[in-house]
Scaffold this active site. Sequence first.
Site, PDB file in Angstrom:
ATOM      1  N   GLU A  65      27.195  -6.649  14.176  1.00 44.03           N
ATOM      2  CA  GLU A  65      28.100  -6.205  13.102  1.00 44.03           C
ATOM      3  C   GLU A  65      28.888  -7.428  12.603  1.00 44.03           C
ATOM      4  OE1 GLU A  65      31.591  -4.183  14.685  1.00 44.03           O
ATOM      5  OE2 GLU A  65      31.791  -2.959  12.882  1.00 44.03           O
ATOM      6  N   ASN A  92      31.585  -1.578   5.475  1.00 44.19           N
ATOM      7  CA  ASN A  92      31.093  -2.308   6.636  1.00 44.19           C
ATOM      8  C   ASN A  92      29.604  -1.954   6.721  1.00 44.19           C
ATOM      9  OD1 ASN A  92      30.540  -3.364   9.151  1.00 44.19           O
ATOM     10  ND2 ASN A  92      32.413  -2.605  10.101  1.00 44.19           N
ATOM     11  N   LYS A  95      28.744   1.828   7.410  1.00 42.35           N
ATOM     12  CA  LYS A  95      29.348   2.426   8.616  1.00 42.35           C
ATOM     13  C   LYS A  95      30.106   3.716   8.305  1.00 42.35           C
ATOM     14  CE  LYS A  95      32.232   0.829  12.549  1.00 42.35           C
ATOM     15  NZ  LYS A  95      32.880  -0.390  13.076  1.00 42.35           N
ATOM     16  N   GLU A 125      40.132  -1.497  10.453  1.00 44.88           N
ATOM     17  CA  GLU A 125      38.938  -1.133   9.666  1.00 44.88           C
ATOM     18  C   GLU A 125      39.243  -0.067   8.623  1.00 44.88           C
ATOM     19  OE1 GLU A 125      34.920  -0.951  11.185  1.00 44.88           O
ATOM     20  OE2 GLU A 125      35.714  -1.431  13.162  1.00 44.88           O
TER      21      GLU A 125
HETATM   22  N1  CDV Z   1      34.043  -2.550  15.591  1.00 41.33           N
HETATM   23  C1  CDV Z   1      34.219  -1.359  16.188  1.00 41.33           C
HETATM   24  O1  CDV Z   1      33.823  -0.338  15.665  1.00 41.33           O
HETATM   25  N2  CDV Z   1      34.851  -1.382  17.383  1.00 41.33           N
HETATM   26  C2  CDV Z   1      35.142  -0.182  18.134  1.00 41.33           C
HETATM   27  C3  CDV Z   1      36.381  -0.359  18.973  1.00 41.33           C
HETATM   28  C4  CDV Z   1      37.594  -0.348  18.122  1.00 41.33           C
HETATM   29  C5  CDV Z   1      36.515   0.733  20.011  1.00 41.33           C
HETATM   30  C6  CDV Z   1      33.982   0.196  19.039  1.00 41.33           C
HETATM   31  O2  CDV Z   1      33.602   1.361  19.039  1.00 41.33           O
HETATM   32  O3  CDV Z   1      33.516  -0.637  19.804  1.00 41.33           O
END
Ligand code: CDV
Length: 299
Positions: A36, A96, A113, A132
């Site tokens: 990502e 995203n 996303k 986010e």
């Molecule tokens: N980038 C993410 O989506 N991170 C989340 C964190 C915030 C828990 C994840 O699910 O890994």
Amino acid sequence: MGAIQKSDSREQAVERMITLLEQASQQDCTLVVYPELALTTFFPRWYMEDQAEVDTWFEQQMPGPATQPLFDRAKALKIAISFGFAELTPDGQHFNTSIMTDREANIVGRYRKTHLPGHSEFDTERDFQHLEKRYFLPGDTGFPVTRTMGGIFGMCICNDRRWPETYRVMGLQGVEMICLGYNTPSVNSQRRNEGPADRLFHNRLVMQSGAYQNSTWVVGIAKAGVEDGFPLIGGSLIVDPNGKIAVEAQSEEDELIVHACDLDDCTFGKKTIFDFARHRRTEHYGLIVEQTGVVEPAL
Ligand code: CDV
């Protein structure tokens, strides 16, 4: 991939991605999956008020000037690629996003996303920010799958991997490989005693379950290491359709993990215990789409 610092350029990230691609070519890989937000640091940890500054983290073209060399090299090596980046659309929407190419470097899949974690305003209660919800819109693509390279491929991004709906929607389209990238802080910003061991446990738990319950390969790729003082877990892995880990990264640096994934291995589970057409009972699943939050029975 290892960490990308705030001061690192996209060109530097792309150079590292090309190095991994060259290594992959040496091992006859046909698909390489990156994390990502593979081109930049995980910028949602930084609170920004100036939209012009926010937009500097986004790509308005894909491929664009910084990423064209990656596409060119992938095409020359005949390796399909999938990676995540922050997307700014021509009409000004921020997502995203992940894309997937075929082995000629044509973009054949685009996913935005769905499950955005975190918050939209500065949160003084957290040890660090996860903004986010401030910088991205929830994706508008749903969970499409793409028929390419003789198989059925889907994508999701980071937090999406924690949600069974993600896998099932793709499972219902016959998915045989789900490619996903993540940036997961090594410590829970709202619960300090939830550290790397718990985070890696959950990482494996969700991807192994998703793979098994939908009889699909899952390729989960971390951006790992310490970005400007903020540690991210590694634990990139490839899970087989039986839910077993085929291979797992050992470092928090740029590291290629390789496995020969036979998509036909998905068939047994899809025809037996997870033959959805024979065994699902959709008449009892209504709440999953009718209701978002929990509604407890009256006392
Ligand atoms: N980038 C993410 O989506 N991170 C989340 C964190 C915030 C828990 C994840 O699910 O890994």
